[in-house]
Each structure stands twice: as structure tokens, then as C-alpha cells.
Motif scaffolding. Structure first.
Motif, PDB file in Angstrom:
ATOM      1  N   GLY B  60       5.862  35.912   4.257  1.00  0.00           N
ATOM      2  CA  GLY B  60       4.444  36.247   4.218  1.00  0.00           C
ATOM      3  C   GLY B  60       3.689  35.374   5.197  1.00  0.00           C
ATOM      4  N   LEU B  61       2.459  35.751   5.476  1.00  0.00           N
ATOM      5  CA  LEU B  61       1.704  35.017   6.486  1.00  0.00           C
ATOM      6  C   LEU B  61       1.429  33.581   6.065  1.00  0.00           C
ATOM      7  N   ASP B  62       1.303  33.344   4.783  1.00  0.00           N
ATOM      8  CA  ASP B  62       1.088  31.972   4.316  1.00  0.00           C
ATOM      9  C   ASP B  62       2.290  31.092   4.641  1.00  0.00           C
ATOM     10  N   ASP B  63       3.469  31.624   4.378  1.00  0.00           N
ATOM     11  CA  ASP B  63       4.690  30.871   4.676  1.00  0.00           C
ATOM     12  C   ASP B  63       4.820  30.643   6.175  1.00  0.00           C
ATOM     13  N   ILE B  64       4.499  31.670   6.941  1.00  0.00           N
ATOM     14  CA  ILE B  64       4.576  31.539   8.389  1.00  0.00           C
ATOM     15  C   ILE B  64       3.614  30.444   8.860  1.00  0.00           C
ATOM     16  N   GLN B  89      13.663  25.493   6.189  1.00  0.00           N
ATOM     17  CA  GLN B  89      14.460  25.600   4.965  1.00  0.00           C
ATOM     18  C   GLN B  89      13.562  25.503   3.742  1.00  0.00           C
ATOM     19  N   HIS B  90      12.674  24.553   3.806  1.00  0.00           N
ATOM     20  CA  HIS B  90      11.759  24.310   2.708  1.00  0.00           C
ATOM     21  C   HIS B  90      11.004  25.588   2.342  1.00  0.00           C
ATOM     22  N   VAL B  91      10.479  26.234   3.359  1.00  0.00           N
ATOM     23  CA  VAL B  91       9.668  27.432   3.124  1.00  0.00           C
ATOM     24  C   VAL B  91      10.550  28.617   2.717  1.00  0.00           C
ATOM     25  N   VAL B  92      11.614  28.825   3.473  1.00  0.00           N
ATOM     26  CA  VAL B  92      12.450  29.993   3.205  1.00  0.00           C
ATOM     27  C   VAL B  92      13.107  29.886   1.828  1.00  0.00           C
ATOM     28  N   LEU B  93      13.488  28.684   1.443  1.00  0.00           N
ATOM     29  CA  LEU B  93      14.167  28.508   0.162  1.00  0.00           C
ATOM     30  C   LEU B  93      13.209  28.217  -0.978  1.00  0.00           C
ATOM     31  N   GLY B  94      11.936  27.988  -0.634  1.00  0.00           N
ATOM     32  CA  GLY B  94      10.985  27.666  -1.694  1.00  0.00           C
ATOM     33  C   GLY B  94      11.310  26.362  -2.394  1.00  0.00           C
ATOM     34  N   LEU B  95      11.773  25.374  -1.629  1.00  0.00           N
ATOM     35  CA  LEU B  95      12.076  24.072  -2.230  1.00  0.00           C
ATOM     36  C   LEU B  95      10.785  23.377  -2.645  1.00  0.00           C
ATOM     37  N   ASP B  96      10.887  22.539  -3.646  1.00  0.00           N
ATOM     38  CA  ASP B  96       9.663  21.842  -4.029  1.00  0.00           C
ATOM     39  C   ASP B  96       9.800  20.317  -4.016  1.00  0.00           C
ATOM     40  N   PRO B 119      20.554  11.315  -2.798  1.00  0.00           N
ATOM     41  CA  PRO B 119      19.694  12.366  -3.345  1.00  0.00           C
ATOM     42  C   PRO B 119      18.760  12.860  -2.258  1.00  0.00           C
ATOM     43  N   SER B 120      18.560  14.135  -2.220  1.00  0.00           N
ATOM     44  CA  SER B 120      17.669  14.729  -1.224  1.00  0.00           C
ATOM     45  C   SER B 120      17.077  15.986  -1.822  1.00  0.00           C
ATOM     46  N   GLU B 121      16.105  16.497  -1.134  1.00  0.00           N
ATOM     47  CA  GLU B 121      15.457  17.721  -1.584  1.00  0.00           C
ATOM     48  C   GLU B 121      16.479  18.847  -1.730  1.00  0.00           C
ATOM     49  N   ALA B 122      17.354  18.934  -0.723  1.00  0.00           N
ATOM     50  CA  ALA B 122      18.371  19.987  -0.756  1.00  0.00           C
ATOM     51  C   ALA B 122      19.299  19.791  -1.951  1.00  0.00           C
ATOM     52  N   ARG B 123      19.662  18.546  -2.185  1.00  0.00           N
ATOM     53  CA  ARG B 123      20.555  18.261  -3.303  1.00  0.00           C
ATOM     54  C   ARG B 123      19.890  18.644  -4.629  1.00  0.00           C
ATOM     55  N   PHE B 124      18.619  18.289  -4.758  1.00  0.00           N
ATOM     56  CA  PHE B 124      17.889  18.651  -5.969  1.00  0.00           C
ATOM     57  C   PHE B 124      17.876  20.157  -6.156  1.00  0.00           C
ATOM     58  N   ALA B 125      17.647  20.838  -5.049  1.00  0.00           N
ATOM     59  CA  ALA B 125      17.562  22.299  -5.125  1.00  0.00           C
ATOM     60  C   ALA B 125      18.888  22.883  -5.606  1.00  0.00           C
ATOM     61  N   VAL B 126      19.992  22.352  -5.071  1.00  0.00           N
ATOM     62  CA  VAL B 126      21.305  22.853  -5.488  1.00  0.00           C
ATOM     63  C   VAL B 126      21.537  22.541  -6.959  1.00  0.00           C
ATOM     64  N   ASP B 127      21.206  21.318  -7.357  1.00  0.00           N
ATOM     65  CA  ASP B 127      21.400  20.942  -8.760  1.00  0.00           C
ATOM     66  C   ASP B 127      20.606  21.873  -9.680  1.00  0.00           C
ATOM     67  N   ARG B 128      19.366  22.094  -9.312  1.00  0.00           N
ATOM     68  CA  ARG B 128      18.522  22.955 -10.147  1.00  0.00           C
ATOM     69  C   ARG B 128      19.083  24.371 -10.201  1.00  0.00           C
ATOM     70  N   HIS B 129      19.542  24.826  -9.044  1.00  0.00           N
ATOM     71  CA  HIS B 129      20.028  26.203  -8.991  1.00  0.00           C
ATOM     72  C   HIS B 129      21.285  26.372  -9.837  1.00  0.00           C
ATOM     73  N   VAL B 130      22.186  25.411  -9.713  1.00  0.00           N
ATOM     74  CA  VAL B 130      23.412  25.485 -10.518  1.00  0.00           C
ATOM     75  C   VAL B 130      23.068  25.448 -11.999  1.00  0.00           C
ATOM     76  N   ALA B 131      22.097  24.607 -12.346  1.00  0.00           N
ATOM     77  CA  ALA B 131      21.676  24.537 -13.744  1.00  0.00           C
ATOM     78  C   ALA B 131      21.138  25.893 -14.213  1.00  0.00           C
ATOM     79  N   ALA B 132      20.360  26.535 -13.341  1.00  0.00           N
ATOM     80  CA  ALA B 132      19.799  27.845 -13.694  1.00  0.00           C
ATOM     81  C   ALA B 132      20.916  28.867 -13.889  1.00  0.00           C
ATOM     82  N   MET B 133      21.919  28.796 -13.032  1.00  0.00           N
ATOM     83  CA  MET B 133      23.021  29.745 -13.151  1.00  0.00           C
ATOM     84  C   MET B 133      23.820  29.486 -14.419  1.00  0.00           C
ATOM     85  N   GLU B 134      23.988  28.217 -14.733  1.00  0.00           N
ATOM     86  CA  GLU B 134      24.690  27.903 -15.978  1.00  0.00           C
ATOM     87  C   GLU B 134      23.909  28.450 -17.158  1.00  0.00           C
TER      88      GLU B 134
END
Lengths: 211, 211
Positions: B60-64, B89-96, B119-134
DNA sequence: CAGGCTGGATAGTGCAACTATCCTATGAGC
DNA sequence: GCTCATAGGATAGTTGCACTATCCAGCCTG
């Protein structure tokens, strides 16, 4: 239950439920009176499916309708489940089924993985996609494709197993679609992680905000 | 060039260009008269970037705008490029960026791949995602994660190489974002292909339309 | 000096997904 | 029997996004 109760049970507003009824996404309740209809568990599950496909997978209502249409009349047999899975893939990936020129690198992938070489919609889609990437100057190398192949094999196996463990078709669809989406996002995030690692290797540290 | 010419050069309608100017996505041209401005090559490239991010990646234009803002003031240094990559990456993946509980299976992946464990933003994102999948009952197994890790490593390497070969930042962004998107779609399609193959193995034939 | 194009502002369009309103017909309570 | 709240159905309105069309003033060219 009545519409208001269905709304409370699912958290979907009565207005939206009416909208889904109008749109043909949700079957009408059993009419018990001229002005009263009875909704059951299948409506609850259907609404959960619609919500999941919309909010998690991000599908539009047209796409959801296409998937739902495929589920109508399907039974619980493995063949029907696979058919449903294929429809979900079809919609989520936007496949169109038209043949494409086979790509040598995809040939290599298929042979390396020991997959059947029959032309299929999925194969066409991969061929077309690789061609598009080549055109964009970002062709995936053989090593990348090989890594994807192994990953895809693992997902496919896991997905089929999980999918077939589900009881009803709503669950099959939701598991398949959400599974595709979640695995996809997972890979993106792992790539981000890998990229951070690679940038450390290359430049001695991650990119930082604070300079 | 003038607005009309910029429109012709890029295929973007004058009205849309005006809209992007208003929205702050496109810098104003150099005013050569009170009622005339001059647009140059950077406007052409910027428009191409906006179009690519919109139509291919689906942002979306906001992300752009968020990505573009990060590009403003950035120079061509590797550090700035990585910063930009991270923003994409931050925008496309919606990392926070908020910390997450480390997941044992992700720990295993990181160690197996020899990635730095910071620990990094990417690592947090993966951890959160795996938790969500679990939580969703579709936790990825160690074999799946390992396969993803190898695939991600290959993509990351290829992406960094391709990205750093680009000359200007517009190209860096476009290559990164479109690369992420294309690789992602490619994996989905290869999974579809793998699933067709697995279903043949399991059931002796692919699911078919015609019965 | 008139016309047309430029740039800038404002308002309108189209689509998707709701959401609010209105209407009719009960059905419960009196 | 009568009234009134409510369900269900139809219709129209709203919101958000990404444009798109119109209007207006300036000024450059012929």
C-alpha cells in the motif's frame, strides 16, 4: 440458534452475517418460521473459515467463494480432500492452468527431488515463475532451487499429514490455506534472519538504527 | 522534463503523478518558473519503484512511503544499503521489533545453520511466528525448519549479492522487495508441485477435475 | 492578447467489505 | 383481538484506498 446468537457465538456482527448470507458465502439457516431461521454448528464453522481466510490468509470474498464452492458436495474421501487442497492452492497461488514452456532448471529440480515429471498446473506455474524471475534478472540458482525443493518436500509432507488428520472439510480448507500462508511467512522471516546473519558475516555487524 | 512528459516516460497518468506528489511519494520537480517544474531521471526511477512495489509486491502507499522515507538521505555505502534492506524487510514482513520468547526449535535451527545467536528483530519475528504456528496446531518440525534454513541461507546469499550489484538505491529497494516477493511465491509454487508429487506417491495419482 | 498547457487544489469515482436503515411479518404478552 | 418488540430480508449508505476528473490561475507562445 438465531442470527443474533450466531453473531454472539462467532463474534461476527449480525450485519456482516447478513452480508455473507446475501453474498452466498454462508448457507441460509433452516427456516423454522416464515420470519425465523435456525443456524447450527456448520454455520459457526463456516463463519470461522471465512474469518480465517480473510483475516489470516488475506483472501478476498470472491476467492473465498471459489474455495467454498469447491467444498460443496465434496465428501471426506482422500480424493475429494486432495481436490479441495488443489483448489485452495489454485486460488491462493492464482494458478491459471495454462501450459508453460518447461524450464531446464525446474527440470533439474524435479529430477533431483525424484518427483514425477508429468506436466501439471503446479509445474506450469513454477516454470512461468522461474521465467519471470529470469526476466527480472533475479533467476534462482541451482543451489537455491535445490534448497527450495528440500524445503517444499518437507512442507508438502507435513501439510498432507496434518490436513488428512482433520475431521471436517472446513478444517481441511482452513488448515491447508492457513498452513500455506504461515509456512510462507515463516520462510520470509527465516530469510530475514539469514540475511541478518549474512550481513554480519560480510560486514562484521548487523545494520543498526542507532548508527 | 515536464509532468506530461514524465507521465509519458513512465506510463503513469498525470493525475496519478499529481496524486503521488501530493501524497509525498514523489519529490516535487525543480521549479523553473512559478507554474513550471522540471522532472528528471530520479523521478522516472522513483515512479518505477512505486509502481513495482504496488503492482508486483502489493504494498500500500503507506508502506511504500515508509520505505521511501528510509531511502531519503541514505547514501550508497554498504551499511546504508543494509539499513534499507532491513527497512524493506520490516515493512514487507510487518515486523514490529518487540522481543519475543526464544523458541527451542528456532534455537536449534540457528545453531545448525551456524548463524549468530544474537537476539534481533528478525529472530523475534521467527520466534513469534513459530509460536503462532504451534498454537494453530501446525508447528513446523525440525526437518522442515532445517530445510527452510538451508533454503533461506541460499536466498539470503543470492539476495545480498544481487542487491549489492545494483547501482542506485531505488534499484536496491526494488530488487530487495521484488526478490523477497518472487522467491516467496516461488516457494509456494514449488510446494504445490511437491504436494502434487506426494499425493501421487500416497494415492497413486494426482487429484483430478474430471474424475 | 488569446489559447493552451502547467501546476496546484478540491472534489468525485470505483471497488471491496461492510454497516445502517427501513420494511414486513410474525409471535408473545396483555 | 391488539400492540409492540424483534427476526429476517432488501436497499442504500459508509469507510478506506487509490486513484481520477474538474476547476482555477499563471504564463509562455504564437
Amino acid at each position: 440458534m438465531r442470527l443474533g446468537e450466531l453473531s454472539e457465538a462467532t463474534g461476527v456482527s449480525p450485519a456482516s452475517i447478513k452480508f455473507y448470507l446475501r453474498s452466498g458465502l454462508l448457507a441460509a439457516g433452516d427456516p423454522i418460521h416464515p420470519t425465523r431461521a435456525d443456524y447450527g454448528d456448520r454455520h459457526v464453522r463456516r463463519l470461522a473459515l471465512i474469518q480465517g481466510l480473510r483475516s489470516v490468509v488475506g483472501l478476498g470474498l470472491d476467492d473465498i467463494r471459489r474455495i467454498l464452492d469447491a467444498a460443496i458436495g465434496a465428501d471426506d474421501s482422500p480424493a475429494q480432500r486432495l481436490m479441495l487442497l488443489r483448489t485452495v492452492q489454485h486460488v491462493v497461488l492464482g494458478l491459471d492452468g495454462s501450459p508453460a514452456e518447461p524450464s531446464p532448471s525446474v527440470d533439474g529440480l524435479v529430477q533431483a527431488m525424484g518427483w514425477p515429471g508429468d506436466p501439471s498446473e503446479a509445474r506450469f506455474a513454477v516454470d512461468r515463475h522461474v521465467a519471470a524471475m529470469e526476466a527480472a534478472g533475479i533467476a534462482p540458482g541451482a543451489d537455491v532451487l535445490a534448497a527450495y525443493g528440500r524445503a517444499a518436500d518437507a512442507i508438502a509432507e507435513a501439510q498432507l499429514t496434518v490436513t488428512h488428520a482433520r475431521d471436517d472439510l472446513e478444517d481441511v480448507i482452513l488448515t491447508a490455506a492457513i498452513g500455506m500462508h504461515m509456512h510462507n511467512q515463516l520462510i520470509l522471516k527465516i530469510v530475514a534472519l539469514a540475511q541478518a546473519s549474512h550481513s554480519i558475516r560480510r560486514y562484521g555487524g548487523p545494520p543498526r538504527d542507532d548508527g
